[in-house]
Write a protein that holds these residues in place. Structure first.
Motif, short mmCIF file in Angstrom:
data_model
loop_
_atom_site.label_atom_id
_atom_site.label_comp_id
_atom_site.label_asym_id
_atom_site.label_seq_id
_atom_site.Cartn_x
_atom_site.Cartn_y
_atom_site.Cartn_z
N VAL A 149 1.12 72.51 -40.35
CA VAL A 149 2.05 72.87 -39.28
C VAL A 149 3.37 73.24 -39.95
CG1 VAL A 149 3.25 72.10 -37.20
CG2 VAL A 149 0.93 71.30 -37.65
N LEU A 190 2.59 69.70 -29.26
CA LEU A 190 3.70 68.99 -28.64
C LEU A 190 5.01 69.37 -29.33
CD1 LEU A 190 1.19 66.81 -29.51
CD2 LEU A 190 2.39 65.46 -27.79
N TYR A 232 8.82 67.66 -30.00
CA TYR A 232 9.64 66.46 -29.96
C TYR A 232 11.06 66.84 -30.37
CZ TYR A 232 5.65 63.26 -29.53
OH TYR A 232 4.54 62.58 -29.09
N LYS A 256 14.65 65.10 -31.89
CA LYS A 256 15.07 63.91 -32.62
C LYS A 256 16.56 63.96 -32.91
CE LYS A 256 13.99 61.03 -36.62
NZ LYS A 256 15.39 60.83 -36.95
N ALA A 267 19.09 58.83 -36.51
CA ALA A 267 18.91 57.38 -36.35
C ALA A 267 18.15 57.01 -35.07
CB ALA A 267 20.25 56.65 -36.38
N GLU A 268 17.41 57.95 -34.52
CA GLU A 268 16.55 57.64 -33.38
C GLU A 268 15.15 58.13 -33.66
OE1 GLU A 268 19.97 58.16 -29.91
OE2 GLU A 268 17.97 58.96 -29.61
N GLY A 269 14.20 57.64 -32.87
CA GLY A 269 12.84 58.13 -32.99
C GLY A 269 12.66 59.45 -32.28
N PRO A 270 11.58 60.17 -32.59
CA PRO A 270 11.30 61.43 -31.88
C PRO A 270 11.10 61.17 -30.38
CG PRO A 270 9.95 61.23 -33.86
CD PRO A 270 10.60 59.90 -33.65
N PHE A 315 9.59 62.77 -26.90
CA PHE A 315 8.68 63.80 -26.40
C PHE A 315 9.40 64.74 -25.43
CE2 PHE A 315 4.99 65.86 -24.97
CZ PHE A 315 5.04 65.95 -23.58
N PHE A 346 10.91 69.06 -33.62
CA PHE A 346 9.66 69.06 -34.37
C PHE A 346 8.53 69.55 -33.49
CE2 PHE A 346 10.89 66.79 -38.15
CZ PHE A 346 11.95 65.99 -37.76
N LYS A 367 -4.30 61.56 -34.68
CA LYS A 367 -2.98 61.59 -35.28
C LYS A 367 -2.27 62.89 -34.94
CE LYS A 367 -4.41 63.70 -39.59
NZ LYS A 367 -4.56 63.54 -41.05
N LEU A 368 -0.94 62.82 -35.01
CA LEU A 368 -0.12 64.01 -34.87
C LEU A 368 0.25 64.50 -36.26
CD1 LEU A 368 2.34 62.91 -32.03
CD2 LEU A 368 0.38 64.43 -31.84
N PHE A 377 2.96 66.79 -37.99
CA PHE A 377 4.28 67.32 -37.66
C PHE A 377 4.67 68.48 -38.57
CE2 PHE A 377 6.39 64.56 -34.58
CZ PHE A 377 5.54 63.47 -34.54
N GLY A 378 5.48 69.37 -38.02
CA GLY A 378 6.17 70.36 -38.83
C GLY A 378 7.40 69.73 -39.47
N THR A 379 8.12 70.52 -40.25
CA THR A 379 9.26 70.01 -40.99
C THR A 379 10.53 69.95 -40.16
OG1 THR A 379 9.53 72.24 -41.84
CG2 THR A 379 8.46 70.65 -43.29
N TYR A 432 4.03 55.84 -38.14
CA TYR A 432 4.40 57.04 -38.88
C TYR A 432 5.58 56.66 -39.78
CZ TYR A 432 1.76 59.97 -35.58
OH TYR A 432 0.77 60.55 -34.84
N LYS A 482 9.14 65.50 -43.76
CA LYS A 482 8.60 65.52 -42.41
C LYS A 482 8.09 64.15 -42.00
CE LYS A 482 5.17 68.51 -43.27
NZ LYS A 482 3.97 69.33 -42.99
N VAL A 483 7.89 63.98 -40.72
CA VAL A 483 7.28 62.75 -40.19
C VAL A 483 5.79 62.78 -40.56
CG1 VAL A 483 6.78 61.45 -38.09
CG2 VAL A 483 8.95 62.68 -38.30
N PHE A 516 1.96 60.82 -40.60
CA PHE A 516 1.07 59.84 -40.00
C PHE A 516 0.62 58.82 -41.04
CE2 PHE A 516 -2.30 58.24 -37.39
CZ PHE A 516 -3.41 58.09 -38.21
N MET A 570 12.03 55.80 -43.13
CA MET A 570 12.14 55.38 -41.74
C MET A 570 10.72 55.23 -41.23
SD MET A 570 14.88 54.99 -39.84
CE MET A 570 15.49 55.04 -38.16
N PHE A 622 8.29 54.65 -38.04
CA PHE A 622 8.24 54.76 -36.59
C PHE A 622 6.93 54.23 -36.05
CE2 PHE A 622 12.06 57.13 -36.07
CZ PHE A 622 12.13 58.05 -37.11
N GLY A 624 9.15 54.67 -31.01
CA GLY A 624 10.28 53.76 -31.06
C GLY A 624 11.44 54.39 -31.83
N GLN A 625 12.53 53.63 -31.93
CA GLN A 625 13.73 54.17 -32.57
C GLN A 625 13.68 54.09 -34.07
OE1 GLN A 625 13.41 51.16 -31.45
NE2 GLN A 625 14.77 49.74 -32.52
#
Lengths: 113, 116
Positions: free
Chosen positions: A4, A34, A36, A38, A41-44, A46, A89, A100-101, A103-105, B35, B42-43, B45, B89, B91, B108-109
């Motif tokens: 991706v 999907l 997302y 971001k 300092a927070e999660g992704p 949706f 993302f 699993k997801l 993700f792109g960069t 993750y 990147k994030v 899995f 990080m 997640f 989550g955060q």
């Protein structure tokens, strides 16, 4: 493993204009996509998704387009607002809820006044 | 609105020490994930978990990693002997089973793990 890809690391758009974020994928077995958002300092978080049986899905200011033949999807944000400034993302998954997801960069969107 | 919560928000540990990262998924969700995102990357899995067992794991998730759902509400990631390159990080995410099998994961955060 670049299944991706988001080729634009950053994008700057004026408030009120359209933001278009692009994503390409290589695995033709992906069937659910999907987006997302971001913040630091927070999660992704949706935003919106699309199944491979559709070519468009709309939710308020956000629309995702899928071109399966080109293995390309895009996220349109209209109109763009300063609060949309974040890293976006795209992610893809294979069939099944436990999959699993991948993700792109990410693309950093900056919406300017 | 229901959310995935993670503790601690930041964990600093010495190389070689064991760490446990904790997560409380959304209560009616059945699928759980970890993750990680190394700074600037990147994030990625790590692992998915359903019905009290691992359903899928990546090549990153080697023998030093383990997951557990000890009490029906918490979901933990244990790293047995941390290495500098485990700094990232982490997640936690969860998703519900839905007709048609397509559902988004809620994240989550994050817990920032720093190995020194």
């Amino acid at each position: 493993d670049q299944q991706v890809k988001q080729n634009s690391p950053s994008l700057s758009v004026q408030e009120g204009r359209i933001s278009i974020l692009n994503c390409d994928y290589t695995n033709s077995m992906f069937d659910y996509f999907l987006w997302y958002k971001k913040y630091p300092a927070e999660g992704p978080t949706f935003l919106i998704s699309i199944s491979s049986i559709k070519d468009k899905n709309e939710d308020g200011r956000f629309t995702v387009f899928l071109n399966k033949s080109a293995k390309h999807l895009s996220l349109h944000i209209v109109p763009s607002q300063p609060g949309d400034s974040a890293v976006y993302f795209c992610a893809a998954s294979l069939a099944g809820t436990a999959s699993k997801l991948t993700f792109g960069t990410g693309t950093r969107l900056q919406v300017t006044l | 609105e229901p959310e995935v919560t993670q503790t601690p928000s930041h964990q600093v540990t010495q190389m070689g020490q064991e760490v446990i990262l904790r997560c409380v998924p959304i209560s009616n969700h059945l699928y759980f994930y970890w993750y990680r995102q190394i700074l600037g990357q990147k994030v990625e899995f790590l692992v998915s978990f359903y019905n009290n067992e691992i359903s899928e794991k990546s090549e990153i998730f080697d023998d030093q990693f383990s997951v557990e759902r000890p009490d029906g509400s918490n979901f933990t990631l244990k790293i047995r002997s941390t290495k500098l390159e485990d700094s990232a990080m982490y997640f936690c995410a969860s998703s519900e089973a839905r007709t048609g099998g397509l559902t988004e994961a809620f994240f989550g955060q994050g817990t920032r793990l720093t190995v020194v």
